[in-house]
Design a protein around this motif. Structure first.
Motif, PDB file in Angstrom:
ATOM      1  N   LYS B 149      -0.152  -2.670  -3.178  1.00 43.53           N
ATOM      2  CA  LYS B 149      -0.938  -1.829  -2.264  1.00 43.53           C
ATOM      3  C   LYS B 149      -1.679  -2.725  -1.261  1.00 43.53           C
ATOM      4  CE  LYS B 149       0.008   1.905  -4.657  1.00 43.53           C
ATOM      5  NZ  LYS B 149       1.469   1.711  -4.525  1.00 43.53           N
ATOM      6  N   ILE B 150      -2.155  -2.123  -0.213  1.00 45.59           N
ATOM      7  CA  ILE B 150      -2.921  -2.874   0.788  1.00 45.59           C
ATOM      8  C   ILE B 150      -4.094  -3.593   0.121  1.00 45.59           C
ATOM      9  CG2 ILE B 150      -4.397  -2.703   2.845  1.00 45.59           C
ATOM     10  CD1 ILE B 150      -2.632  -0.321   3.716  1.00 45.59           C
ATOM     11  N   SER B 184      -1.537  -6.907   4.007  1.00 51.04           N
ATOM     12  CA  SER B 184      -2.592  -6.482   4.940  1.00 51.04           C
ATOM     13  C   SER B 184      -2.353  -5.078   5.496  1.00 51.04           C
ATOM     14  CB  SER B 184      -2.757  -7.498   6.072  1.00 51.04           C
ATOM     15  OG  SER B 184      -1.512  -7.818   6.630  1.00 51.04           O
ATOM     16  N   ASP B 185      -1.082  -4.642   5.457  1.00 51.39           N
ATOM     17  CA  ASP B 185      -0.843  -3.267   5.924  1.00 51.39           C
ATOM     18  C   ASP B 185       0.537  -2.777   5.471  1.00 51.39           C
ATOM     19  OD1 ASP B 185      -1.433  -0.895   7.156  1.00 51.39           O
ATOM     20  OD2 ASP B 185      -0.782  -1.538   9.148  1.00 51.39           O
ATOM     21  N   VAL B 186       0.668  -1.481   5.297  1.00 46.61           N
ATOM     22  CA  VAL B 186       1.965  -0.871   5.013  1.00 46.61           C
ATOM     23  C   VAL B 186       2.148   0.265   5.999  1.00 46.61           C
ATOM     24  CG1 VAL B 186       3.391   0.347   3.331  1.00 46.61           C
ATOM     25  CG2 VAL B 186       1.774  -1.410   2.556  1.00 46.61           C
ATOM     26  N   GLU B 194       3.168  -5.522   6.142  1.00 44.33           N
ATOM     27  CA  GLU B 194       2.513  -6.605   6.871  1.00 44.33           C
ATOM     28  C   GLU B 194       1.914  -7.549   5.830  1.00 44.33           C
ATOM     29  OE1 GLU B 194       2.431  -6.385  10.248  1.00 44.33           O
ATOM     30  OE2 GLU B 194       1.020  -7.972  10.787  1.00 44.33           O
ATOM     31  N   ILE B 195       2.292  -8.822   5.934  1.00 47.96           N
ATOM     32  CA  ILE B 195       1.851  -9.778   4.915  1.00 47.96           C
ATOM     33  C   ILE B 195       1.042 -10.902   5.519  1.00 47.96           C
ATOM     34  CG2 ILE B 195       2.696 -11.505   3.261  1.00 47.96           C
ATOM     35  CD1 ILE B 195       5.147  -9.662   2.915  1.00 47.96           C
ATOM     36  N   ASN B 203       5.705  -9.653   9.270  1.00 44.49           N
ATOM     37  CA  ASN B 203       6.086  -8.277   8.984  1.00 44.49           C
ATOM     38  C   ASN B 203       7.491  -8.244   8.406  1.00 44.49           C
ATOM     39  OD1 ASN B 203       7.242  -5.482   9.795  1.00 44.49           O
ATOM     40  ND2 ASN B 203       5.017  -5.298   9.967  1.00 44.49           N
ATOM     41  N   ILE B 204       7.650  -7.551   7.269  1.00 44.73           N
ATOM     42  CA  ILE B 204       8.996  -7.441   6.679  1.00 44.73           C
ATOM     43  C   ILE B 204       9.357  -5.986   6.458  1.00 44.73           C
ATOM     44  CG2 ILE B 204       8.887  -9.687   5.524  1.00 44.73           C
ATOM     45  CD1 ILE B 204       8.264  -8.180   2.932  1.00 44.73           C
ATOM     46  N   SER B 205      10.649  -5.731   6.495  1.00 43.20           N
ATOM     47  CA  SER B 205      11.128  -4.359   6.285  1.00 43.20           C
ATOM     48  C   SER B 205      10.986  -3.977   4.818  1.00 43.20           C
ATOM     49  CB  SER B 205      12.597  -4.257   6.688  1.00 43.20           C
ATOM     50  OG  SER B 205      13.391  -4.923   5.726  1.00 43.20           O
ATOM     51  N   ARG B 206      11.007  -2.696   4.590  1.00 43.99           N
ATOM     52  CA  ARG B 206      10.974  -2.148   3.234  1.00 43.99           C
ATOM     53  C   ARG B 206      12.094  -2.730   2.384  1.00 43.99           C
ATOM     54  NH1 ARG B 206       9.171   2.142   0.336  1.00 43.99           N
ATOM     55  NH2 ARG B 206      10.786   3.076  -0.978  1.00 43.99           N
TER      56      ARG B 206
END
Lengths: 220, 220
Positions: B149-150, B184-186, B194-195, B203-206
DNA sequence: TTTTATTTTTAGGTAAATCTAAAAATTATT
DNA sequence: AATAATTTTTAGATTTACCTAAAAATAAAA
């Protein structure tokens, strides 16, 4: 691309060709623990692939390509032996069988990196020269221990017998690669040789003396 | 003693069995790039040797012996991967094919010594656990990155996708084993994540997030 | 130079791991 | 439950690396 088996045939032919120009079917069969009929089959196949020149009943010789392939396998075998002894602490009489398997791993990159990792060794744990990636051997000046005269000095730099029994025997006597030796006596009766090492004196049979290679560092 | 081919079948069945209890013929065929008919033949052979339990049309499961054999191959594969990356400086996306060959070298002594030489590693370059010589895996507590989770933090400790394309992608993003991360964000829209890394934000894809394993070191 | 011995090859066969094509069993769908 | 679709197996071949036994070529000896 050659099969595991084809590679072994090429390697065997290569080694036998160091002694005789034309390599005989029976010699290959004996070396490979197989039957002459099987050898004939394989020779035909290798000839079809352009790896050996073959005239019926006249034995084989390696072609340029065949020879290069064989040298490449020898290179791999010897590099792996260095790895096993230098990095994994195997004894010099324990490495042959495993290297026999490892030599067939197909990856140029792997061998280049292994070579570098090992510090580009010039000889394997038995003193046999390791060809470089272009298949070239460093020239070496060996003389058989049996040919030395009383008083001659030298350094043990190789053996021409790789059996575990022989190597263990040398190990026990302290006759390992790099050791400085001097011939102190040769017995007329049986040709056995008395050898002076830095810390002791040992006696070896003529048969053993035949299989030790010395890089001579001058007479007397 | 199993053949190279038998070992590959056992290994494939072992990996497939991590997902389904009964492993299907077609699944094995697809994985091994062969035809279902060939698989049926081999399964019968393995069943005769007591390495798998097999009921016609019902798929296979490994017997105790079969499973141990498979684990031993996995152990060899992963130890060789560590060797290639740690000692020969291969990248983590370059080692699979060579390890695929090396895993079949038959010498218990070799693997024991290699293990020692490498410092008894617990995981391979992709974070997959290396079983010890008794076939036991160290228990590991992984969670998929996608499940975080964030605000959650953790350390990248594995991947569940070994393709070169995937691994190169992670490498480029700086998402390599051992890296500390924080979510840091989904994104609601596409589930991309967002990592935060120590020095940057990526940023990485699902899809990518599904295949990264994290050893969580606590919430928030 | 015959005869004998040795070496090498041919002929025909086997086992391992594949394959294709067709048949049989299982599973899913209407 | 009957039909269709999928999965799996069987049957029969192929290739590689072997083998044995017999024939052919070469080399050695009488």
């Amino acid at each position: 691309m050659q099969s595991y088996t084809e590679e072994n045939y090429l390697k065997t032919i290569y080694h036998l060709a160091e002694k005789t120009i034309n390599v005989q079917t029976n010699a290959i069969a004996e070396q490979m623990q197989t039957k002459p009929a099987s050898v004939t089959d394989m020779i035909k196949k290798l000839a079809d692939k352009g790896l050996v020149d073959y005239i019926k009943y006249q034995g084989v010789t390696l072609t340029e390509i065949g020879k290069n392939t064989a040298i490449d396998i020898v290179r791999k075998h010897r590099l792996w032996e260095v790895f096993l002894v230098d990095k994994l602490n195997f004894k010099w009489d324990e490495v042959h069988d495993v290297a026999e398997e490892l030599e067939h791993i197909k990856s140029i990159e792997l061998i280049e990196r292994l070579d570098e990792f090992l510090g580009f060794p010039k000889a394997d744990p038995h003193g046999d020269p390791i060809p470089d990636k272009n298949g070239r051997f460093a020239k070496t000046q060996f003389i058989k221990l049996i040919e030395l005269k009383i008083g001659d000095r030298g350094t043990i730099t190789g053996v021409t017998q790789h059996s575990s029994a022989f190597l263990k025997h040398l190990e026990k006597l302290g006759l390992t690669l790099g050791k400085q030796i001097q011939i102190s006596d040769v017995t007329d009766f049986d040709g056995s040789v008395e050898i002076r090492l830095s810390d002791k004196q040992v006696n070896i049979s003529r048969e053993v003396a035949k299989h030790i290679l010395i890089s001579s560092n001058g007479k007397n």
